[in-house]
Design an enzyme around this catalytic site. Sequence first.
Site, PDB file in Angstrom:
ATOM      1  N   ARG A  62     -13.367  86.217  46.622  1.00 45.08           N
ATOM      2  CA  ARG A  62     -12.806  85.369  45.686  1.00 45.08           C
ATOM      3  C   ARG A  62     -11.776  84.596  45.994  1.00 45.08           C
ATOM      4  O   ARG A  62     -11.526  83.638  45.567  1.00 45.08           O
ATOM      5  CB  ARG A  62     -12.684  86.111  44.345  1.00 45.08           C
ATOM      6  CG  ARG A  62     -13.624  86.371  43.551  1.00 45.08           C
ATOM      7  CD  ARG A  62     -13.495  87.022  41.942  1.00 45.08           C
ATOM      8  NE  ARG A  62     -14.535  87.620  41.632  1.00 45.08           N
ATOM      9  CZ  ARG A  62     -15.670  87.130  40.746  1.00 45.08           C
ATOM     10  NH1 ARG A  62     -15.511  85.704  40.905  1.00 45.08           N
ATOM     11  NH2 ARG A  62     -16.619  87.704  40.445  1.00 45.08           N
ATOM     12  N   MET A  87     -18.911  78.453  35.906  1.00 45.29           N
ATOM     13  CA  MET A  87     -19.289  79.652  35.776  1.00 45.29           C
ATOM     14  C   MET A  87     -18.749  80.598  36.723  1.00 45.29           C
ATOM     15  O   MET A  87     -19.629  81.504  37.204  1.00 45.29           O
ATOM     16  CB  MET A  87     -20.830  79.911  35.512  1.00 45.29           C
ATOM     17  CG  MET A  87     -21.024  79.105  34.217  1.00 45.29           C
ATOM     18  SD  MET A  87     -20.533  78.968  32.698  1.00 45.29           S
ATOM     19  CE  MET A  87     -21.243  80.564  31.938  1.00 45.29           C
ATOM     20  N   ARG A  88     -17.498  80.619  37.318  1.00 46.10           N
ATOM     21  CA  ARG A  88     -16.942  81.518  38.272  1.00 46.10           C
ATOM     22  C   ARG A  88     -15.803  82.161  37.538  1.00 46.10           C
ATOM     23  O   ARG A  88     -14.860  81.511  37.023  1.00 46.10           O
ATOM     24  CB  ARG A  88     -16.493  80.687  39.347  1.00 46.10           C
ATOM     25  CG  ARG A  88     -17.674  80.056  40.149  1.00 46.10           C
ATOM     26  CD  ARG A  88     -18.700  81.042  40.819  1.00 46.10           C
ATOM     27  NE  ARG A  88     -18.339  82.165  41.586  1.00 46.10           N
ATOM     28  CZ  ARG A  88     -18.964  83.028  42.032  1.00 46.10           C
ATOM     29  NH1 ARG A  88     -20.301  83.351  41.406  1.00 46.10           N
ATOM     30  NH2 ARG A  88     -18.521  84.180  42.580  1.00 46.10           N
ATOM     31  N   HIS A 106     -15.048  77.473  25.774  1.00 41.55           N
ATOM     32  CA  HIS A 106     -15.601  78.575  25.603  1.00 41.55           C
ATOM     33  C   HIS A 106     -16.674  78.639  24.229  1.00 41.55           C
ATOM     34  O   HIS A 106     -16.115  78.105  23.171  1.00 41.55           O
ATOM     35  CB  HIS A 106     -14.970  79.788  25.721  1.00 41.55           C
ATOM     36  CG  HIS A 106     -15.825  81.097  25.566  1.00 41.55           C
ATOM     37  ND1 HIS A 106     -16.154  81.511  26.522  1.00 41.55           N
ATOM     38  CD2 HIS A 106     -15.999  81.894  24.444  1.00 41.55           C
ATOM     39  CE1 HIS A 106     -16.918  82.550  26.467  1.00 41.55           C
ATOM     40  NE2 HIS A 106     -16.807  82.924  25.102  1.00 41.55           N
TER      41      HIS A 106
HETATM   42  C1  GAR Z   1     -21.041  75.181  27.442  1.00 41.68           C
HETATM   43  O1  GAR Z   1     -21.596  75.542  26.536  1.00 41.68           O
HETATM   44  C2  GAR Z   1     -19.695  75.629  27.582  1.00 41.68           C
HETATM   45  O2  GAR Z   1     -19.042  75.862  26.691  1.00 41.68           O
HETATM   46  C3  GAR Z   1     -20.089  76.796  28.488  1.00 41.68           C
HETATM   47  O3  GAR Z   1     -21.401  76.762  29.187  1.00 41.68           O
HETATM   48  C4  GAR Z   1     -21.912  75.422  28.759  1.00 41.68           C
HETATM   49  C5  GAR Z   1     -21.770  74.528  29.731  1.00 41.68           C
HETATM   50  O4  GAR Z   1     -22.675  73.276  29.394  1.00 41.68           O
HETATM   51  N1  GAR Z   1     -19.141  77.635  29.210  1.00 41.68           N
HETATM   52  C6  GAR Z   1     -18.860  78.863  29.296  1.00 41.68           C
HETATM   53  O5  GAR Z   1     -19.823  79.736  28.719  1.00 41.68           O
HETATM   54  C7  GAR Z   1     -17.689  79.127  30.149  1.00 41.68           C
HETATM   55  N2  GAR Z   1     -17.370  80.817  29.667  1.00 41.68           N
HETATM   56  P1  GAR Z   1     -22.238  72.001  30.122  1.00 41.68           P
HETATM   57  O6  GAR Z   1     -22.479  72.162  31.501  1.00 41.68           O
HETATM   58  O7  GAR Z   1     -23.423  71.084  29.675  1.00 41.68           O
HETATM   59  O8  GAR Z   1     -20.985  71.347  29.743  1.00 41.68           O
END
Ligand code: GAR
Length: 226
Positions: A62, A87-88, A106
Amino acid sequence: MKSIVILISGRGSNMEAIVNAAIPGARIAAVISNRADAKGLEFAAAHGIRTAVVDHKAFASREAFDAALAETIDAHGADLVVLAGFMRVLTDGFVRRYEGRLLNIHPSLLPSFPGLHTHRRAIEAGVRAHGATVHFVTPELDCGPVVIQAVVPVLPGDDEARLSARVLGQEHRIYPQAVRWFVEGRLTITAQGQVIVHDEAVDEAGWTIPALDRALGDGACDSRRS
Ligand code: GAR
Protein backbone atom coordinates in the site's frame (compact mmCIF):
# COMPACT_ATOMS: atom_id res chain seq x y z
CA MET A 1 -7.29 29.46 -9.66
CA LYS A 2 -7.43 26.26 -7.61
CA SER A 3 -6.24 23.01 -9.20
CA ILE A 4 -8.32 19.94 -8.44
CA VAL A 5 -7.24 16.36 -8.95
CA ILE A 6 -10.06 13.80 -8.89
CA LEU A 7 -9.44 10.13 -8.07
CA ILE A 8 -11.86 7.52 -9.37
CA SER A 9 -12.07 3.74 -9.59
CA GLY A 10 -15.06 3.19 -11.86
CA ARG A 11 -18.13 4.87 -13.32
CA GLY A 12 -17.11 8.36 -12.24
CA SER A 13 -20.57 9.93 -12.10
CA ASN A 14 -19.58 12.13 -9.15
CA MET A 15 -16.51 13.26 -11.06
CA GLU A 16 -18.83 14.10 -13.98
CA ALA A 17 -21.07 16.14 -11.70
CA ILE A 18 -18.08 18.13 -10.45
CA VAL A 19 -16.74 18.70 -13.98
CA ASN A 20 -20.19 19.71 -15.25
CA ALA A 21 -20.59 22.17 -12.37
CA ALA A 22 -17.83 24.27 -14.00
CA ILE A 23 -16.97 25.84 -10.65
CA PRO A 24 -15.60 29.37 -11.07
CA GLY A 25 -12.01 29.63 -9.87
CA ALA A 26 -11.43 25.89 -10.22
CA ARG A 27 -9.63 23.88 -12.85
CA ILE A 28 -9.75 20.09 -13.05
CA ALA A 29 -6.02 19.42 -13.40
CA ALA A 30 -6.34 15.64 -13.79
CA VAL A 31 -8.48 12.58 -13.24
CA ILE A 32 -6.50 9.63 -11.92
CA SER A 33 -7.71 6.05 -11.58
CA ASN A 34 -6.25 2.95 -10.00
CA ARG A 35 -7.97 0.94 -12.76
CA ALA A 36 -7.26 1.31 -16.47
CA ASP A 37 -10.83 0.19 -17.28
CA ALA A 38 -12.55 2.84 -15.15
CA LYS A 39 -15.43 4.18 -17.29
CA GLY A 40 -14.98 7.68 -15.96
CA LEU A 41 -11.61 8.04 -17.69
CA GLU A 42 -13.39 8.18 -21.07
CA PHE A 43 -15.59 11.07 -19.96
CA ALA A 44 -12.59 12.97 -18.60
CA ALA A 45 -10.51 12.48 -21.75
CA ALA A 46 -13.48 13.49 -23.93
CA HIS A 47 -13.66 16.73 -21.96
CA GLY A 48 -10.00 17.54 -22.51
CA ILE A 49 -8.97 16.66 -18.96
CA ARG A 50 -5.63 14.97 -18.42
CA THR A 51 -5.96 11.39 -17.21
CA ALA A 52 -3.55 8.95 -15.59
CA VAL A 53 -3.68 5.39 -14.31
CA VAL A 54 -1.74 4.24 -11.26
CA ASP A 55 -2.54 0.53 -11.12
CA HIS A 56 -2.50 -0.67 -7.52
CA LYS A 57 -1.79 -4.22 -8.68
CA ALA A 58 1.62 -3.10 -9.95
CA PHE A 59 2.84 -2.32 -6.43
CA ALA A 60 3.99 -4.67 -3.71
CA SER A 61 2.58 -2.65 -0.82
CA ARG A 62 0.00 0.00 0.00
CA GLU A 63 2.84 2.35 0.88
CA ALA A 64 4.48 1.92 -2.54
CA PHE A 65 1.14 2.44 -4.34
CA ASP A 66 0.30 5.53 -2.29
CA ALA A 67 3.76 6.99 -2.92
CA ALA A 68 3.33 6.59 -6.68
CA LEU A 69 -0.19 7.99 -6.47
CA ALA A 70 1.03 11.03 -4.52
CA GLU A 71 3.78 11.62 -7.05
CA THR A 72 1.24 11.62 -9.88
CA ILE A 73 -1.10 13.93 -7.96
CA ASP A 74 1.69 16.35 -7.09
CA ALA A 75 2.85 16.46 -10.69
CA HIS A 76 -0.45 18.27 -11.33
CA GLY A 77 0.03 20.64 -8.41
CA ALA A 78 -3.23 19.82 -6.66
CA ASP A 79 -4.73 22.35 -4.24
CA LEU A 80 -7.55 19.90 -3.59
CA VAL A 81 -7.74 16.13 -4.00
CA VAL A 82 -11.26 14.75 -4.49
CA LEU A 83 -12.01 11.07 -3.92
CA ALA A 84 -14.98 10.25 -6.13
CA GLY A 85 -15.69 6.55 -5.83
CA PHE A 86 -12.01 5.82 -5.29
CA MET A 87 -12.17 2.35 -3.78
CA ARG A 88 -8.75 2.00 -2.17
CA VAL A 89 -7.95 2.31 1.51
CA LEU A 90 -5.27 4.99 1.82
CA THR A 91 -2.30 4.87 4.18
CA ASP A 92 -2.01 7.28 7.09
CA GLY A 93 1.01 8.87 5.43
CA PHE A 94 -0.96 9.64 2.27
CA VAL A 95 -3.89 11.07 4.21
CA ARG A 96 -1.62 13.28 6.31
CA ARG A 97 0.17 14.59 3.21
CA TYR A 98 -3.15 16.01 1.96
CA GLU A 99 -4.61 16.93 5.33
CA GLY A 100 -7.28 19.61 5.01
CA ARG A 101 -7.40 19.33 1.22
CA LEU A 102 -8.63 15.77 0.72
CA LEU A 103 -12.39 15.26 0.33
CA ASN A 104 -14.39 12.05 0.06
CA ILE A 105 -18.01 11.19 -0.60
CA HIS A 106 -19.54 8.25 1.18
CA PRO A 107 -22.98 6.80 0.40
CA SER A 108 -24.46 6.92 3.90
CA LEU A 109 -25.22 9.36 6.67
CA LEU A 110 -21.92 8.97 8.52
CA PRO A 111 -21.16 7.90 11.17
CA SER A 112 -23.84 5.33 10.25
CA PHE A 113 -22.76 2.61 7.84
CA PRO A 114 -19.08 3.20 7.17
CA GLY A 115 -17.52 0.67 4.78
CA LEU A 116 -19.17 -1.22 1.93
CA HIS A 117 -22.75 -2.17 0.92
CA THR A 118 -24.24 0.83 2.68
CA HIS A 119 -27.62 0.73 0.90
CA ARG A 120 -28.20 -2.95 1.61
CA ARG A 121 -27.22 -2.46 5.24
CA ALA A 122 -29.53 0.56 5.59
CA ILE A 123 -32.48 -1.45 4.27
CA GLU A 124 -31.64 -4.41 6.51
CA ALA A 125 -31.34 -2.11 9.54
CA GLY A 126 -34.81 -0.74 8.86
CA VAL A 127 -33.78 2.91 9.01
CA ARG A 128 -36.24 5.45 7.57
CA ALA A 129 -33.61 7.97 6.53
CA HIS A 130 -30.44 7.34 4.57
CA GLY A 131 -28.20 9.54 2.45
CA ALA A 132 -24.70 10.63 1.60
CA THR A 133 -21.87 12.51 3.30
CA VAL A 134 -19.02 14.64 1.99
CA HIS A 135 -16.21 14.79 4.53
CA PHE A 136 -12.56 15.68 4.90
CA VAL A 137 -10.51 12.50 4.99
CA THR A 138 -8.67 11.48 8.15
CA PRO A 139 -6.68 8.28 8.71
CA GLU A 140 -9.70 6.47 10.19
CA LEU A 141 -11.83 4.96 7.39
CA ASP A 142 -15.00 6.91 6.46
CA CYS A 143 -14.46 9.26 9.32
CA GLY A 144 -13.41 12.88 9.42
CA PRO A 145 -15.00 16.32 9.55
CA VAL A 146 -18.38 16.41 7.78
CA VAL A 147 -18.82 19.15 5.17
CA ILE A 148 -22.33 18.43 3.95
CA GLN A 149 -24.91 15.66 4.10
CA ALA A 150 -28.03 14.90 2.09
CA VAL A 151 -30.91 12.89 3.49
CA VAL A 152 -33.27 10.70 1.47
CA PRO A 153 -36.20 8.59 2.71
CA VAL A 154 -36.03 4.80 2.70
CA LEU A 155 -39.38 3.89 1.16
CA PRO A 156 -41.44 0.71 1.52
CA GLY A 157 -40.40 -1.76 -1.16
CA ASP A 158 -37.00 -0.18 -1.70
CA ASP A 159 -34.27 -2.49 -2.90
CA GLU A 160 -30.57 -1.70 -3.10
CA ALA A 161 -30.82 -0.41 -6.67
CA ARG A 162 -33.70 1.99 -6.02
CA LEU A 163 -32.21 3.31 -2.82
CA SER A 164 -28.73 3.77 -4.28
CA ALA A 165 -30.17 5.66 -7.27
CA ARG A 166 -32.02 8.00 -4.91
CA VAL A 167 -28.86 8.60 -2.89
CA LEU A 168 -26.69 9.04 -6.00
CA GLY A 169 -28.95 11.83 -7.25
CA GLN A 170 -28.19 13.68 -4.01
CA GLU A 171 -24.46 12.89 -4.22
CA HIS A 172 -24.37 14.72 -7.55
CA ARG A 173 -25.86 17.77 -5.83
CA ILE A 174 -23.79 17.90 -2.64
CA TYR A 175 -20.34 17.00 -3.95
CA PRO A 176 -20.07 19.95 -6.38
CA GLN A 177 -21.45 22.14 -3.58
CA ALA A 178 -18.73 21.03 -1.16
CA VAL A 179 -16.01 21.52 -3.78
CA ARG A 180 -17.40 24.98 -4.58
CA TRP A 181 -17.22 25.94 -0.88
CA PHE A 182 -13.63 24.70 -0.69
CA VAL A 183 -12.62 26.61 -3.81
CA GLU A 184 -14.26 29.76 -2.48
CA GLY A 185 -12.20 29.41 0.71
CA ARG A 186 -15.32 29.11 2.85
CA LEU A 187 -14.47 25.95 4.82
CA THR A 188 -12.56 25.80 8.07
CA ILE A 189 -12.10 22.85 10.39
CA THR A 190 -12.28 23.64 14.10
CA ALA A 191 -9.95 22.14 16.70
CA GLN A 192 -12.89 19.90 17.65
CA GLY A 193 -13.04 18.57 14.08
CA GLN A 194 -16.22 20.32 12.99
CA VAL A 195 -16.49 22.09 9.66
CA ILE A 196 -17.64 25.69 9.57
CA VAL A 197 -19.07 26.92 6.27
CA HIS A 198 -18.51 30.66 6.18
CA ASP A 199 -20.74 33.06 4.29
CA GLU A 200 -17.61 34.53 2.70
CA ALA A 201 -14.04 33.39 2.09
CA VAL A 202 -11.70 33.42 5.08
CA ASP A 203 -7.96 32.96 5.37
CA GLU A 204 -6.19 30.63 7.85
CA ALA A 205 -6.33 33.28 10.57
CA GLY A 206 -10.10 33.60 10.22
CA TRP A 207 -10.06 36.97 8.43
CA THR A 208 -12.59 37.57 5.72
CA ILE A 209 -10.99 37.97 2.31
CA PRO A 210 -12.65 40.67 0.19
CA ALA A 211 -14.11 39.43 -3.09
CA LEU A 212 -11.64 41.49 -5.16
CA ASP A 213 -8.66 39.77 -3.50
CA ARG A 214 -10.19 36.42 -4.28
CA ALA A 215 -10.65 37.36 -7.91
CA LEU A 216 -7.02 38.49 -8.16
CA GLY A 217 -5.67 35.38 -6.47
CA ASP A 218 -3.52 34.63 -3.43
CA GLY A 219 -1.32 37.43 -2.20
CA ALA A 220 -2.56 39.91 -4.79
CA CYS A 221 -3.59 42.41 -2.15
CA ASP A 222 -2.93 42.67 1.56
CA SER A 223 -6.05 44.56 2.58
CA ARG A 224 -8.36 42.68 4.91
CA ARG A 225 -11.64 43.42 6.56
CA SER A 226 -13.20 41.56 9.44
C1 GAR B 1 -20.67 6.60 -5.06
O1 GAR B 1 -21.93 6.18 -4.62
C2 GAR B 1 -19.79 6.96 -3.88
O2 GAR B 1 -20.51 7.54 -2.83
C3 GAR B 1 -19.26 5.61 -3.48
O3 GAR B 1 -18.99 4.95 -4.69
C4 GAR B 1 -19.90 5.44 -5.68
C5 GAR B 1 -19.08 5.89 -6.86
O4 GAR B 1 -19.91 6.23 -7.94
N1 GAR B 1 -18.09 5.72 -2.68
C6 GAR B 1 -17.78 4.87 -1.70
O5 GAR B 1 -18.45 3.92 -1.43
C7 GAR B 1 -16.50 5.21 -0.96
N2 GAR B 1 -16.48 4.54 0.29
P1 GAR B 1 -19.34 7.09 -9.13
O6 GAR B 1 -18.06 6.39 -9.60
O7 GAR B 1 -20.42 7.04 -10.18
O8 GAR B 1 -19.08 8.47 -8.62
